[in-house]
Every structure is written in structure tokens, then in C-alpha cells.
Design a protein around this motif. Sequence first.
Motif, PDB file in Angstrom:
ATOM      1  N   TRP A 285      33.280  32.399  44.355  1.00 45.49           N
ATOM      2  CA  TRP A 285      33.213  33.866  44.368  1.00 45.49           C
ATOM      3  C   TRP A 285      32.090  34.328  45.295  1.00 45.49           C
ATOM      4  O   TRP A 285      32.287  35.196  46.145  1.00 45.49           O
ATOM      5  CB  TRP A 285      32.988  34.373  42.947  1.00 45.49           C
ATOM      6  N   HIS A 286      30.923  33.755  45.130  1.00 43.32           N
ATOM      7  CA  HIS A 286      29.781  34.155  45.962  1.00 43.32           C
ATOM      8  C   HIS A 286      30.000  33.759  47.426  1.00 43.32           C
ATOM      9  O   HIS A 286      29.595  34.490  48.335  1.00 43.32           O
ATOM     10  CB  HIS A 286      28.499  33.518  45.422  1.00 43.32           C
ATOM     11  N   LYS A 287      30.655  32.645  47.644  1.00 38.16           N
ATOM     12  CA  LYS A 287      30.875  32.184  49.020  1.00 38.16           C
ATOM     13  C   LYS A 287      31.809  33.110  49.775  1.00 38.16           C
ATOM     14  O   LYS A 287      31.507  33.518  50.905  1.00 38.16           O
ATOM     15  CB  LYS A 287      31.432  30.765  49.019  1.00 38.16           C
TER      16      LYS A 287
ATOM     17  N   LEU B  74      31.070  35.494  53.007  1.00 41.40           N
ATOM     18  CA  LEU B  74      31.831  35.358  54.248  1.00 41.40           C
ATOM     19  C   LEU B  74      32.545  36.644  54.651  1.00 41.40           C
ATOM     20  O   LEU B  74      33.083  36.740  55.758  1.00 41.40           O
ATOM     21  CB  LEU B  74      32.867  34.231  54.105  1.00 41.40           C
ATOM     22  N   GLY B  75      32.595  37.621  53.754  1.00 41.10           N
ATOM     23  CA  GLY B  75      33.234  38.888  54.063  1.00 41.10           C
ATOM     24  C   GLY B  75      34.737  38.871  53.951  1.00 41.10           C
ATOM     25  O   GLY B  75      35.415  39.753  54.497  1.00 41.10           O
TER      26      GLY B  75
ATOM     27  N   SER C 286      49.594  42.195  43.286  1.00 36.42           N
ATOM     28  CA  SER C 286      48.631  42.250  44.390  1.00 36.42           C
ATOM     29  C   SER C 286      47.218  42.373  43.860  1.00 36.42           C
ATOM     30  O   SER C 286      46.962  43.085  42.880  1.00 36.42           O
ATOM     31  CB  SER C 286      48.934  43.440  45.310  1.00 36.42           C
ATOM     32  N   MET C 287      46.287  41.696  44.517  1.00 34.21           N
ATOM     33  CA  MET C 287      44.879  41.772  44.164  1.00 34.21           C
ATOM     34  C   MET C 287      44.060  41.228  45.326  1.00 34.21           C
ATOM     35  O   MET C 287      44.612  40.658  46.266  1.00 34.21           O
ATOM     36  CB  MET C 287      44.591  40.965  42.887  1.00 34.21           C
ATOM     37  N   THR C 288      42.748  41.423  45.250  1.00 32.15           N
ATOM     38  CA  THR C 288      41.882  40.864  46.274  1.00 32.15           C
ATOM     39  C   THR C 288      41.564  39.406  45.940  1.00 32.15           C
ATOM     40  O   THR C 288      41.764  38.948  44.804  1.00 32.15           O
ATOM     41  CB  THR C 288      40.566  41.648  46.385  1.00 32.15           C
ATOM     42  N   LEU C 289      41.037  38.694  46.918  1.00 33.77           N
ATOM     43  CA  LEU C 289      40.652  37.304  46.688  1.00 33.77           C
ATOM     44  C   LEU C 289      39.574  37.220  45.602  1.00 33.77           C
ATOM     45  O   LEU C 289      39.609  36.319  44.753  1.00 33.77           O
ATOM     46  CB  LEU C 289      40.161  36.678  47.988  1.00 33.77           C
TER      47      LEU C 289
ATOM     48  N   TYR D  59      41.191  37.599  42.338  1.00 36.51           N
ATOM     49  CA  TYR D  59      41.964  36.401  42.034  1.00 36.51           C
ATOM     50  C   TYR D  59      41.064  35.319  41.421  1.00 36.51           C
ATOM     51  O   TYR D  59      41.446  34.649  40.452  1.00 36.51           O
ATOM     52  CB  TYR D  59      42.628  35.885  43.304  1.00 36.51           C
ATOM     53  N   ILE D  60      39.875  35.163  41.979  1.00 38.77           N
ATOM     54  CA  ILE D  60      38.923  34.191  41.438  1.00 38.77           C
ATOM     55  C   ILE D  60      38.510  34.590  40.021  1.00 38.77           C
ATOM     56  O   ILE D  60      38.440  33.756  39.110  1.00 38.77           O
ATOM     57  CB  ILE D  60      37.691  34.072  42.352  1.00 38.77           C
ATOM     58  N   GLU D  61      38.254  35.901  39.833  1.00 35.96           N
ATOM     59  CA  GLU D  61      37.858  36.383  38.509  1.00 35.96           C
ATOM     60  C   GLU D  61      38.972  36.160  37.488  1.00 35.96           C
ATOM     61  O   GLU D  61      38.706  35.779  36.337  1.00 35.96           O
ATOM     62  CB  GLU D  61      37.497  37.867  38.598  1.00 35.96           C
ATOM     63  N   LYS D  62      40.222  36.393  37.902  1.00 30.54           N
ATOM     64  CA  LYS D  62      41.350  36.179  37.001  1.00 30.54           C
ATOM     65  C   LYS D  62      41.467  34.708  36.605  1.00 30.54           C
ATOM     66  O   LYS D  62      41.716  34.375  35.446  1.00 30.54           O
ATOM     67  CB  LYS D  62      42.645  36.653  37.668  1.00 30.54           C
TER      68      LYS D  62
END
Length: 291
Positions: free
Chosen positions: A253-255, A259-260, A273-276, A279-282
Motif C-alpha cells: 500500500w505504501h509503495k 510511486l503515484g 471498479s476501484m483504485t489500486l 483493492y489492497i485495502e479490500k
Amino acid sequence: MTVEFLPATRAAAKARIALAGPSGSGKTYTALALATALGTTAVVDTERGSASKYAGINGWEFSTIAPQSFAPASLVEALAAASTAGFEVVVVDSLSHYWMGVDGMLEQVDRRAKNGNNFSGWKEAGPDERRMIDALVAYPGHVIVTLRVKTEYVVEQNERGKSAPRKVGLKPIQRDGIEYEFDVVGELDLDNTLTVTKSRIPTLSGAVVQRPGSELAETVRDWLADGEDAPGPREYQEQVELCTDKKELGELWHKVKRLGIGGAALQDADGYSMTLLQYIEKRAHSLGSPS
């Protein structure tokens, strides 16, 4: 928190191109000429099917959607679908509709304004616009957008020495400063001549290109490809799917945020649909609490 500066390295990247111009300057044609030279192309066609009129010309092949609503969140969904389908290039023709079209930003602000206070409307609608821009910038392929411009007529002397009106383009119809989000910004005139007004590619700075097409696309692609290959949003999504450790997910998540590319739009296994980052949080949430 320790702050550490590291040596800069150049990574291979994807094109972010904006083409602005008045009606009749060839924005759609030029966008397709560039896009189809760069790879498999998906077109978000807000211009009543104008892109499809060029299907087959010059051997161009591309896929389209024709949205009727231009809410910023709907463009994020379109980008997520294009990413999942593996399109190498996305064309948004035109991005101006997501500013002044049906359900676009200006309408979003009006709807959310409280007691006629547009400031509250901008405050509430702003995050949707930011997510849209983040999804455009973080798309794992090339992105080309067209921008309508406000136009007016000026009277000039023609080649015969007589006064004649000429249509000129003025300010792009989008949020002020939108050009900062792109690597190459160009203005098209009615002769389909592109004047590059901004470029992170040194050889294109200030360039004037008549009838821009595949040669310009190759120049952009070759320059952007000259760097170290780095994982993109799809590769990180695959890592997330395989990950079973919440601590590792936190590091991912932090990486991706650093990286933007955390705002990259994608779809989960159910097509949502979701952001990356989401997706990590899910994925982390699905693992539950540590035992």
C-alpha cells in the motif's frame, strides 16, 4: 520518520498526451492516428460517435464506448474496464465533456451547492475530479485526451490583401491547469498543424508538426521507453491477489502510494471498479484480524 534521498533513475513510462483545438482542427483524427500507432486502442467517445466514422481508415482498428453521462466517476469506471481488458491505449474524446457536459463537474458542483454556496459544491465534488485525474495519470497504458477550446473569429488580411475572418482557438474547456497532468500538450489549428506548447520530451519542445500521425507517436514511444522497466498497476494487482500477509499488504500500500499509481482504476473479480489502493485495502480486510 527518516527522510532519505536516493539517486534518480529514469523509468520507462507511458504517454500522456493532450490535444486541444477548435472544431474542425482534426482532434479526433489526430488522436486516433497517434493511438493506433501506439497499440490496441479503446476510445471513450463523448462526441456522438465521431470516432467510429474513422473505423477502417488507414487500417485503424479500435473499440469504443459512447457514454451519455459524463460524471467524473463514470470515467474512472471506463478506465478500470479498459485496464482489465488490457487495452494499451485509451483515448478520451473529449475530456471537456467531463467538465461541462451532462453530469460533468460543473453540474456536480451545482447539485452539491448548499443554499446557493458554490464553495461547498466544489468541496464535495472535488474528490471525484481528483480520482478521475489520478486514474488517467496512473492508467497502465498510454492516454490521449482531446480538449475542446473556446473559439472566436479574428479579422486578418488574406493572401490577396483583403480582410477575411479566421476562427482561432482560445482557452481549453477544462479545469485551469489541466495541462500540468500531461507529458505532451499540443494545439491544433484548422490546417491540422500541431504546435507543441508543453513537452517533457526535449526533442518535441516547441515543435510544429503538420498532420501529426504515426511518426510523432513513434518519437513519443521511443523516448518514453528509454528507461528501466518497472512494474505497473496490473503487476501490483497480481501481487496483491497472491498475498496472504497483512503486513506485506501494508508495505505494498505504501509503495504504490509513493510511486503515484495508487489511484489507478481497476476491477476486482466481481467486476467492481476501484483504485489500486482500495483493492489492497479490500484484500487486507478479507484476511481478517491476525490470529
